[in-house]
Design an enzyme around this catalytic site. Structure first.
Site: not given
Ligand SMILES: Cc1cc2nc3c(=O)[nH]c(=O)nc-3n(C[C@H](O)[C@H](O)[C@H](O)COP(=O)(O)OP(=O)(O)OC[C@H]3O[C@@H](n4cnc5c(N)ncnc54)[C@H](O)[C@@H]3O)c2cc1C
Ligand SMILES: NC(=O)c1ccc[n+]([C@@H]2O[C@H](COP(=O)([O-])OP(=O)(O)OC[C@H]3O[C@@H](n4cnc5c(N)ncnc54)[C@H](O)[C@@H]3O)[C@@H](O)[C@H]2O)c1
Length: 450
Positions: A50, A173-174, A176-179, A302, A434
């Site tokens: 963000k 991938g299209g 959340y992350i891809g877009l 997650d 408004h």
């Molecule tokens: C690019 C991206 C953008 C995102 N944007 C948003 C957003 O805008 N809004 C939103 O709500 N969500 C967003 N998300 C999703 C969000 O980040 C996750 O849903 C959130 O972090 C919740 O994760 P969690 O608490 O389940 O665990 P995580 O935050 O993933 O933490 C897990 C932790 O466990 C540790 N771990 C794993 N295995 C072990 C082990 N065996 N021993 C010790 N430690 C370990 C990892 O190192 C990590 O630090 C985004 C995700 C990504 C990838």
């Molecule tokens: N704004 C937010 O809250 C936010 C932002 C980023 C991520 N996230 C979280 O992280 C999760 C993961 O995000 P993500 O974008 O990786 O996964 P996603 O599951 O949202 O999207 C991945 C997409 O890639 C496509 N795909 C899979 N394999 C492919 C291939 N080989 N070639 C082309 N397309 C392919 C799938 O059909 C899928 O629609 C989300 O489900 C979301 O919950 C949240």
């Protein structure tokens, strides 16, 4: 072997506050973290993405301002953009470290695994506790495509360490992350191609959502390859050649970003051997009270296949705390909202019409196009729509989909109505200011009277 009251594995969005609360109430808490404290959200998820988008959208808005009579020449200082991103990340991470230290949580900086259902080992430390909470999150899925293994891929784990902007970025991938990152990198100046294996972007949402976003991304100059998959990948000396199934070859000096979904971080845990069952995709199996199949072991966030959002993992912590305190709470009675931070944004809450009908509601939906909203016309935002889903028997609001400017903020009006168990009639009677975007929400509800 050490004894503790609570073991937390992973310092994600639920694990940290849980560890802090438990320690503050006088319990001995040991937290294992194999990476940076603060988990995905802070280090390689929400926070850096963000912060990056703040810069990208500033550039994008300036470039797209010509219809307002503004002609801007945009210069992007990518090094400064990323320095700011990493600075914010570092300050958030430091805040987490401080919170854990202040509460007296013992931190083991190592990968943890189970040596029994109540015993966890890692980094030469072995701890036993009657309560273990797994909060290990997910990592990027690397698709099994010919030639992809071993290539220097970008994922959400390393993209925020970039020092220079890739001239061209190919994204698999299209979703959340891809877009989000695709639009972000394009607005910062990279030539972006998104290869998506469905006919619509964000294919889990209603069809119009993906259609609006496709139009918006095309306006940013992004090349969309829909209903497409890579059949062969070759990468050498910075030159990448992706052969798509239709024979098209994307070739050039490019970075490759895998944004094709998530894989639960359970491989290292040795969970099944400790009696903690995983589902078919490797997520920790939990019941309505976050209980795994082993007594005293819970999973949140997650890794437990909860909707993958930071606020969900945080709310899991709050619910689990209540359950551990003897309250009757479950995990699935929440009003779920979420957003996609593209421009336009997607703000979602509750059920879509199809989901509501499938659940047996006598449901109805109404839609207001962005072009009918005064604020949108004044601001020149022509893409998007607001949609409301209601229950015809109770008048309750069941869900909403907003696609438009700052929809992630605006959707909270509907989330609050739903949380308060209010009806669309209350919304319709509200007099909103408004000219605002929120003013369109009572107008949207008014369509139900027709
Ligand atoms: C690019 C991206 C953008 C995102 N944007 C948003 C957003 O805008 N809004 C939103 O709500 N969500 C967003 N998300 C999703 C969000 O980040 C996750 O849903 C959130 O972090 C919740 O994760 P969690 O608490 O389940 O665990 P995580 O935050 O993933 O933490 C897990 C932790 O466990 C540790 N771990 C794993 N295995 C072990 C082990 N065996 N021993 C010790 N430690 C370990 C990892 O190192 C990590 O630090 C985004 C995700 C990504 C990838
Ligand atoms: N704004 C937010 O809250 C936010 C932002 C980023 C991520 N996230 C979280 O992280 C999760 C993961 O995000 P993500 O974008 O990786 O996964 P996603 O599951 O949202 O999207 C991945 C997409 O890639 C496509 N795909 C899979 N394999 C492919 C291939 N080989 N070639 C082309 N397309 C392919 C799938 O059909 C899928 O629609 C989300 O489900 C979301 O919950 C949240």
């Amino acid at each position: 072997m050490e004894k503790a009251d609570v073991i937390v594995i992973g310092s994600g969005q639920g694990g940290v506050p849980l560890a802090v609360d438990q320690a503050r109430s006088g319990r001995r808490v040991v937290l294992f973290e194999r990476g940076a404290l603060g988990g995905s959200c802070i280090n390689y998820g929400c926070t850096p993405s963000k912060a990056l988008l703040a810069a990208a959208h500033a550039a994008g808005r300036a470039r797209l301002a010509a219809p307002l009579g503004i002609h801007a020449e945009v210069t992007v200082d990518f090094a400064r953009v990323m320095e700011r991103v990493r600075g914010i990340r570092a300050s958030f991470r430091q805040g987490i470290e401080q919170r854990l230290a202040d509460a007296g949580v013992q931190i083991v900086h190592a990968e943890a695994s189970f040596a029994g259902s109540s015993t966890v080992v890692g980094g030469g430390v072995e701890v036993q506790a009657p309560l273990v909470v797994i909060n290990t999150g997910t990592g990027p899925t690397i698709p099994e495509l010919p030639g992809l293994a071993g290539l220097p891929l970008l994922t959400n784990l390393n993209i925020f360490d970039l020092e220079t902007l890739p001239r061209c970025t190919l994204i698999l991938g299209g979703g959340y992350i891809g877009l989000e990152l695709g639009q972000g990198l394009a607005r910062l100046g990279s030539e972006v191609h998104i290869v998506h294996n469905h006919e619509r972007l964000l294919n889990h949402e209603e069809p119009e959502v993906g259609e609006v976003l496709a139009e918006a991304l095309r306006r940013d100059g992004i090349h969309l390859h829909l209903q497409s998959e890579v059949s062969q990948a070759v990468y050498q000396d910075g030159i990448c050649a992706l052969t798509l199934e239709d024979g098209q070859i994307l070739r050039g000096e490019a970075a490759l970003l895998a944004a094709a979904g998530r894989t639960p971080n359970t491989a290292a845990l040795g969970a099944p051997a400790a009696g903690i069952a995983l589902d078919k995709q490797g997520y920790v199996a939990i019941d309505e009270h976050f209980r795994t199949t082993a007594a005293g072991v819970y999973a949140i966030g997650d890794v437990a296949r909860q909707p993958a959002f930071t606020h969900v993992s945080w709310e899991d912590y709050r619910r689990l705390q209540a359950i551990l305190g003897g309250e009757e709470r479950t995990r699935s009675d929440r009003v779920l909202g979420y957003a996609v931070y593209t421009e336009p944004q997607v703000g979602r809450v509750g059920l879509t019409l199809d989901q509501a009908l499938a659940k047996g509601h006598r449901a109805r939906s109404v839609t207001l196009p962005m072009a009918h909203i005064a604020r949108a016309i004044e601001w020149g935002h022509d893409l998007g729509f607001y949609r409301l889903v209601v229950d015809e028997d109770t008048d309750k609001i069941l869900g909403a989909t907003l696609v438009g400017y700052e929809a992630a903020e605006i959707v909270h009006v509907l989330l609050a109505h739903m949380q308060a168990d209010s009806t669309w009639k209350v919304l319709e009677q509200s007099v909103h200011i408004h000219p605002t975007y929120c003013e369109a929400l009572p107008s949207l509800a008014r369509l139900l009277k027709q």
